[in-house]
Design a protein around this motif. Structure first.
Motif, PDB file in Angstrom:
ATOM      1  N   SER A 151       0.835  -1.210   0.000  1.00 31.07           N
ATOM      2  CA  SER A 151       0.000   0.000   0.000  1.00 31.07           C
ATOM      3  C   SER A 151       0.867   1.255   0.000  1.00 31.07           C
ATOM      4  O   SER A 151       0.522   2.263  -0.599  1.00 31.07           O
ATOM      5  CB  SER A 151      -0.973  -0.009   1.170  1.00 31.07           C
ATOM      6  N   GLU A 152       2.016   1.183   0.673  1.00 31.97           N
ATOM      7  CA  GLU A 152       2.892   2.367   0.690  1.00 31.97           C
ATOM      8  C   GLU A 152       3.590   2.569  -0.651  1.00 31.97           C
ATOM      9  O   GLU A 152       3.761   3.683  -1.113  1.00 31.97           O
ATOM     10  CB  GLU A 152       3.949   2.212   1.778  1.00 31.97           C
ATOM     11  N   ALA A 153       3.980   1.453  -1.267  1.00 31.16           N
ATOM     12  CA  ALA A 153       4.758   1.563  -2.508  1.00 31.16           C
ATOM     13  C   ALA A 153       3.883   1.935  -3.707  1.00 31.16           C
ATOM     14  O   ALA A 153       4.340   2.609  -4.629  1.00 31.16           O
ATOM     15  CB  ALA A 153       5.481   0.252  -2.773  1.00 31.16           C
ATOM     16  N   GLY A 154       2.637   1.488  -3.692  1.00 31.27           N
ATOM     17  CA  GLY A 154       1.712   1.855  -4.764  1.00 31.27           C
ATOM     18  C   GLY A 154       2.024   1.277  -6.130  1.00 31.27           C
ATOM     19  O   GLY A 154       2.256   2.018  -7.095  1.00 31.27           O
ATOM     20  N   PRO A 155       2.004  -0.062  -6.258  1.00 30.13           N
ATOM     21  CA  PRO A 155       2.204  -0.642  -7.590  1.00 30.13           C
ATOM     22  C   PRO A 155       1.051  -0.270  -8.514  1.00 30.13           C
ATOM     23  O   PRO A 155      -0.055  -0.006  -8.050  1.00 30.13           O
ATOM     24  CB  PRO A 155       2.208  -2.154  -7.323  1.00 30.13           C
ATOM     25  N   GLY A 156       1.341  -0.280  -9.826  1.00 28.82           N
ATOM     26  CA  GLY A 156       0.272   0.025 -10.788  1.00 28.82           C
ATOM     27  C   GLY A 156      -0.644  -1.169 -10.997  1.00 28.82           C
ATOM     28  O   GLY A 156      -1.842  -1.014 -11.256  1.00 28.82           O
ATOM     29  N   LEU A 157      -0.075  -2.373 -10.908  1.00 34.22           N
ATOM     30  CA  LEU A 157      -0.857  -3.607 -11.075  1.00 34.22           C
ATOM     31  C   LEU A 157      -0.339  -4.644 -10.091  1.00 34.22           C
ATOM     32  O   LEU A 157       0.841  -4.630  -9.720  1.00 34.22           O
ATOM     33  CB  LEU A 157      -0.689  -4.190 -12.488  1.00 34.22           C
ATOM     34  N   ILE A 158      -1.226  -5.549  -9.701  1.00 33.23           N
ATOM     35  CA  ILE A 158      -0.817  -6.723  -8.936  1.00 33.23           C
ATOM     36  C   ILE A 158      -1.089  -7.935  -9.825  1.00 33.23           C
ATOM     37  O   ILE A 158      -2.246  -8.210 -10.171  1.00 33.23           O
ATOM     38  CB  ILE A 158      -1.604  -6.833  -7.615  1.00 33.23           C
ATOM     39  N   LEU A 159      -0.017  -8.613 -10.250  1.00 35.68           N
ATOM     40  CA  LEU A 159      -0.155  -9.801 -11.101  1.00 35.68           C
ATOM     41  C   LEU A 159      -0.153 -11.046 -10.210  1.00 35.68           C
ATOM     42  O   LEU A 159       0.597 -11.100  -9.227  1.00 35.68           O
ATOM     43  CB  LEU A 159       1.000  -9.903 -12.098  1.00 35.68           C
ATOM     44  N   VAL A 160      -0.961 -12.021 -10.578  1.00 34.45           N
ATOM     45  CA  VAL A 160      -1.026 -13.263  -9.806  1.00 34.45           C
ATOM     46  C   VAL A 160      -0.954 -14.448 -10.765  1.00 34.45           C
ATOM     47  O   VAL A 160      -1.721 -14.506 -11.734  1.00 34.45           O
ATOM     48  CB  VAL A 160      -2.348 -13.359  -9.002  1.00 34.45           C
ATOM     49  N   GLY A 161      -0.003 -15.351 -10.498  1.00 34.19           N
ATOM     50  CA  GLY A 161       0.093 -16.539 -11.355  1.00 34.19           C
ATOM     51  C   GLY A 161       1.485 -17.140 -11.262  1.00 34.19           C
ATOM     52  O   GLY A 161       2.295 -16.725 -10.436  1.00 34.19           O
ATOM     53  N   GLY A 162       1.744 -18.131 -12.092  1.00 37.78           N
ATOM     54  CA  GLY A 162       3.049 -18.787 -12.092  1.00 37.78           C
ATOM     55  C   GLY A 162       3.099 -19.853 -13.166  1.00 37.78           C
ATOM     56  O   GLY A 162       2.055 -20.288 -13.664  1.00 37.78           O
ATOM     57  N   SER A 163       4.322 -20.269 -13.503  1.00 42.54           N
ATOM     58  CA  SER A 163       4.477 -21.279 -14.555  1.00 42.54           C
ATOM     59  C   SER A 163       3.882 -22.615 -14.127  1.00 42.54           C
ATOM     60  O   SER A 163       3.332 -23.359 -14.930  1.00 42.54           O
ATOM     61  CB  SER A 163       5.956 -21.510 -14.868  1.00 42.54           C
ATOM     62  N   LEU A 164       4.003 -22.920 -12.826  1.00 44.91           N
ATOM     63  CA  LEU A 164       3.490 -24.185 -12.299  1.00 44.91           C
ATOM     64  C   LEU A 164       3.007 -23.929 -10.880  1.00 44.91           C
ATOM     65  O   LEU A 164       3.781 -23.477 -10.038  1.00 44.91           O
ATOM     66  CB  LEU A 164       4.628 -25.229 -12.276  1.00 44.91           C
ATOM     67  N   LEU A 165       1.736 -24.170 -10.611  1.00 44.10           N
ATOM     68  CA  LEU A 165       1.204 -23.969  -9.259  1.00 44.10           C
ATOM     69  C   LEU A 165       0.848 -25.323  -8.665  1.00 44.10           C
ATOM     70  O   LEU A 165       0.190 -26.138  -9.305  1.00 44.10           O
ATOM     71  CB  LEU A 165      -0.038 -23.065  -9.295  1.00 44.10           C
ATOM     72  N   THR A 166       1.298 -25.522  -7.428  1.00 47.59           N
ATOM     73  CA  THR A 166       1.034 -26.828  -6.800  1.00 47.59           C
ATOM     74  C   THR A 166       0.032 -26.726  -5.652  1.00 47.59           C
ATOM     75  O   THR A 166      -0.439 -27.732  -5.157  1.00 47.59           O
ATOM     76  CB  THR A 166       2.344 -27.451  -6.266  1.00 47.59           C
ATOM     77  N   HIS A 167      -0.270 -25.498  -5.202  1.00 43.80           N
ATOM     78  CA  HIS A 167      -1.289 -25.312  -4.166  1.00 43.80           C
ATOM     79  C   HIS A 167      -2.540 -24.785  -4.858  1.00 43.80           C
ATOM     80  O   HIS A 167      -2.450 -23.872  -5.656  1.00 43.80           O
ATOM     81  CB  HIS A 167      -0.864 -24.277  -3.128  1.00 43.80           C
ATOM     82  N   ASP A 168      -3.670 -25.275  -4.469  1.00 48.18           N
ATOM     83  CA  ASP A 168      -4.908 -24.828  -5.115  1.00 48.18           C
ATOM     84  C   ASP A 168      -5.411 -23.569  -4.405  1.00 48.18           C
ATOM     85  O   ASP A 168      -6.415 -23.602  -3.717  1.00 48.18           O
ATOM     86  CB  ASP A 168      -5.926 -25.982  -5.020  1.00 48.18           C
ATOM     87  N   ARG A 169      -4.688 -22.467  -4.582  1.00 42.49           N
ATOM     88  CA  ARG A 169      -4.935 -21.300  -3.746  1.00 42.49           C
ATOM     89  C   ARG A 169      -5.389 -20.072  -4.530  1.00 42.49           C
ATOM     90  O   ARG A 169      -5.889 -19.104  -3.970  1.00 42.49           O
ATOM     91  CB  ARG A 169      -3.618 -20.987  -3.035  1.00 42.49           C
ATOM     92  N   MET A 170      -5.174 -20.108  -5.835  1.00 44.53           N
ATOM     93  CA  MET A 170      -5.380 -18.914  -6.663  1.00 44.53           C
ATOM     94  C   MET A 170      -6.793 -18.325  -6.490  1.00 44.53           C
ATOM     95  O   MET A 170      -6.960 -17.123  -6.322  1.00 44.53           O
ATOM     96  CB  MET A 170      -5.152 -19.340  -8.117  1.00 44.53           C
TER      97      MET A 170
END
Ligand code: 1GP
Length: 253
Positions: A40-59
């Protein structure tokens, strides 16, 4: 059109911004409040979520949690069609144009399209270009593609040009998460000079100096992933946030 507009505005104004990449395998839901406090302090323009291989069903559970904080649009950055879940603001609809694997060029996209439509996600058609970064990364291996050699800016420039001609709305130059070397100045400049669409650069960016080099070569948005997980994250985030603001203020006109 919030996300497309954001990228287009960066491109047309010359302003700079950064995105953070959150790998759902590395962020348990219990760590979200602390993570979002630092963001919140840094203020990114976007938050990307993902990965080449996900092993936890968390997305699917992580995305609504991240959105609650309303820090930036939460955008799916999918490694494959399984990562298309409802509840995000949008998706980088990637076609891996540096490769010659039909599944990554169009196959996964066909599978994902109806899910994306049903979920009402904003779509950012993105030419995803994997560049050799010194050693194979998960993205290279999982996509089953050869990266573009890091010392061949002309191949990258022509690939990006073709992507723009096909109607893509952004180019993502990617060294792969954890890349040994980030993308070279020559390659970023060559791509910048070849296309008008927004340019995203990521993979192996670990310092403010590196970020500055990449911005000055022509990136509109840089992506930070691994570097935020190594314990010095708040410091680096704030440095890069300040850098992006300074470079944005220096834009003529
Ligand atoms: C990976 O470009 C992103 O897709 C971020 O890479 O994890 O190396 O920062 P890093």
């Amino acid at each position: 059109m919030q996300i497309n507009q954001f990228l287009q505005d960066l491109r047309s104004s010359g302003k700079k911004s950064f995105a953070v990449l959150i790998d759902p395998d590395h962020v348990p839901l219990s760590e979200v409040p602390e993570l979002m406090l630092s963001l919140s302090e840094a203020g990114p323009g976007l938050i990307l979520v993902g990965g080449s291989l996900l092993t936890h069903d968390r997305m699917g559970r992580l995305i609504p949690e991240l959105r609650k904080y309303e820090i930036a649009p939460v955008v799916i950055f999918p490694g494959n069609a399984l990562q298309v879940v409802p509840g995000a603001d949008g998706i980088l609809f990637l076609s891996l144009i540096s490769g010659r694997n039909p599944e990554m060029l169009i196959g996964n996209q066909v599978v994902a399209a109806p899910m994306i439509r049903r979920a009402g996600l904003e779509v950012v058609p993105t030419g995803y270009m994997l560049i050799d970064s010194g050693r194979p990364t998960s993205a290279h291996y999982m996509s089953g593609t050869f990266p573009i050699p890091g010392d061949k800016p002309e191949i990258a420039a022509c690939t990006a040009m073709a992507g723009e001609m096909l109607g893509l709305k952004a180019i993502y130059l990617e060294g792969g998460s954890g890349a040994e070397r980030s993308i070279s100045t020559e390659m970023i400049q060559a791509v910048r000079q070849s296309v008008e669409i927004p340019l995203i650069v990521g993979g192996g960016i670990r310092t403010q100096a590196e970020a500055e080099r990449i911005y000055k070569a022509g990136a509109d948005l840089i992506v930070l992933g691994n570097a935020l997980e190594d314990g010095k994250n708040e410091y680096l985030l704030n440095e890069i946030s300040a850098l992006a603001q300074t470079l944005s203020q220096n834009v003529p006109g």
